[in-house]
Design a protein around this motif. Sequence first.
Motif, PDB file in Angstrom:
ATOM      1  N   SER A 111       0.775  -1.227  -0.238  1.00 42.28           N
ATOM      2  CA  SER A 111       0.025  -0.020   0.017  1.00 42.28           C
ATOM      3  C   SER A 111       0.867   1.404  -0.109  1.00 42.28           C
ATOM      4  O   SER A 111       2.149   1.087   0.345  1.00 42.28           O
ATOM      5  CB  SER A 111      -0.835  -0.206   1.253  1.00 42.28           C
ATOM      6  N   ALA A 112       0.398   2.258  -0.375  1.00 42.35           N
ATOM      7  CA  ALA A 112       1.079   3.637  -0.253  1.00 42.35           C
ATOM      8  C   ALA A 112       1.366   4.283   1.064  1.00 42.35           C
ATOM      9  O   ALA A 112       2.267   4.545   1.339  1.00 42.35           O
ATOM     10  CB  ALA A 112       0.226   4.869  -1.087  1.00 42.35           C
ATOM     11  N   ARG A 113       0.539   3.933   1.984  1.00 42.20           N
ATOM     12  CA  ARG A 113       0.608   4.240   3.087  1.00 42.20           C
ATOM     13  C   ARG A 113       2.023   3.340   3.866  1.00 42.20           C
ATOM     14  O   ARG A 113       2.724   3.958   4.877  1.00 42.20           O
ATOM     15  CB  ARG A 113      -0.534   4.012   4.123  1.00 42.20           C
ATOM     16  N   LEU A 159       5.010   5.105   2.664  1.00 40.12           N
ATOM     17  CA  LEU A 159       4.918   6.407   3.083  1.00 40.12           C
ATOM     18  C   LEU A 159       5.526   6.440   4.772  1.00 40.12           C
ATOM     19  O   LEU A 159       6.234   7.435   5.089  1.00 40.12           O
ATOM     20  CB  LEU A 159       3.781   7.279   3.045  1.00 40.12           C
ATOM     21  N   THR A 197       4.129   2.190  -9.282  1.00 39.48           N
ATOM     22  CA  THR A 197       3.014   2.203  -8.330  1.00 39.48           C
ATOM     23  C   THR A 197       1.737   1.954  -9.122  1.00 39.48           C
ATOM     24  O   THR A 197       1.691   2.463 -10.436  1.00 39.48           O
ATOM     25  CB  THR A 197       2.737   3.464  -7.587  1.00 39.48           C
ATOM     26  N   SER A 231      -7.682   3.441  -0.359  1.00 41.97           N
ATOM     27  CA  SER A 231      -7.269   4.188   0.465  1.00 41.97           C
ATOM     28  C   SER A 231      -6.364   5.116  -0.194  1.00 41.97           C
ATOM     29  O   SER A 231      -7.029   6.447  -0.290  1.00 41.97           O
ATOM     30  CB  SER A 231      -6.117   3.609   1.532  1.00 41.97           C
ATOM     31  N   MET A 232      -5.208   4.827  -0.603  1.00 40.38           N
ATOM     32  CA  MET A 232      -4.631   5.980  -1.366  1.00 40.38           C
ATOM     33  C   MET A 232      -4.160   5.624  -2.751  1.00 40.38           C
ATOM     34  O   MET A 232      -3.629   4.511  -2.828  1.00 40.38           O
ATOM     35  CB  MET A 232      -3.260   6.520  -0.736  1.00 40.38           C
ATOM     36  N   ASP A 233      -4.807   6.011  -3.679  1.00 39.45           N
ATOM     37  CA  ASP A 233      -4.370   5.431  -5.278  1.00 39.45           C
ATOM     38  C   ASP A 233      -3.021   5.860  -5.820  1.00 39.45           C
ATOM     39  O   ASP A 233      -2.429   6.777  -5.325  1.00 39.45           O
ATOM     40  CB  ASP A 233      -5.309   5.726  -6.305  1.00 39.45           C
ATOM     41  N   GLU A 253      -2.650   9.824  -6.443  1.00 41.59           N
ATOM     42  CA  GLU A 253      -2.388  10.483  -5.034  1.00 41.59           C
ATOM     43  C   GLU A 253      -0.825  10.327  -4.450  1.00 41.59           C
ATOM     44  O   GLU A 253      -0.343  11.256  -3.921  1.00 41.59           O
ATOM     45  CB  GLU A 253      -3.465  10.060  -3.997  1.00 41.59           C
ATOM     46  N   LEU A 254      -0.355   8.978  -4.654  1.00 38.99           N
ATOM     47  CA  LEU A 254       0.927   8.778  -4.022  1.00 38.99           C
ATOM     48  C   LEU A 254       1.893   9.560  -4.916  1.00 38.99           C
ATOM     49  O   LEU A 254       2.841  10.089  -4.537  1.00 38.99           O
ATOM     50  CB  LEU A 254       1.046   7.202  -4.147  1.00 38.99           C
ATOM     51  N   HIS A 296       1.287  12.354  -6.380  1.00 37.41           N
ATOM     52  CA  HIS A 296       1.093  13.584  -6.067  1.00 37.41           C
ATOM     53  C   HIS A 296       1.974  14.116  -4.754  1.00 37.41           C
ATOM     54  O   HIS A 296       2.759  14.793  -4.801  1.00 37.41           O
ATOM     55  CB  HIS A 296      -0.136  14.115  -5.867  1.00 37.41           C
ATOM     56  N   VAL A 297       1.906  12.918  -3.792  1.00 38.69           N
ATOM     57  CA  VAL A 297       2.581  13.226  -2.525  1.00 38.69           C
ATOM     58  C   VAL A 297       4.120  13.110  -2.709  1.00 38.69           C
ATOM     59  O   VAL A 297       4.981  13.825  -2.130  1.00 38.69           O
ATOM     60  CB  VAL A 297       2.211  12.119  -1.485  1.00 38.69           C
TER      61      VAL A 297
END
Length: 125
Positions: A37-39, A42, A55, A61-63, A66-67, A69-70
């Motif tokens: 997962s992205a979380r 991170l 990815t 949760s976080m696609d 979004e990842l 962008h972060v």
Amino acid sequence: MSNPKSLVVIVDDDQRVLESLEELLESAGHTVRAFASARTLLNSNALSEIDCLITDIGMPSMDGFELQHVMSERRPDLPVILITGRHEIAELPQAKHNRFFRKPFDGQKLLAAIGDALTKKENSP
């Protein structure tokens, strides 16, 4: 001491994809870390060490968008390659760039995109 191998990180919620990509990338000489997962990524200590990020887009949760962008805020120089198995996502404007692959994809083309991304990263000021 620096490691001459590039660290490629894979984020995908499909364990089979993680395993097959890990095998492909390691056979090409990359060091690989896989995250479900992205979380998880991170919250890891890997962020500063990543040379290239692959990815999945369609994750809960976080696609992947979004990842991406972060990561662009935290590591603007980090090349990100997006992958998806969902055809409707492939038609979105955000997916229209040269670092996008729709599953199933050609492993050699993915390796070429990683090599290109790493070369551009090394040659940037």
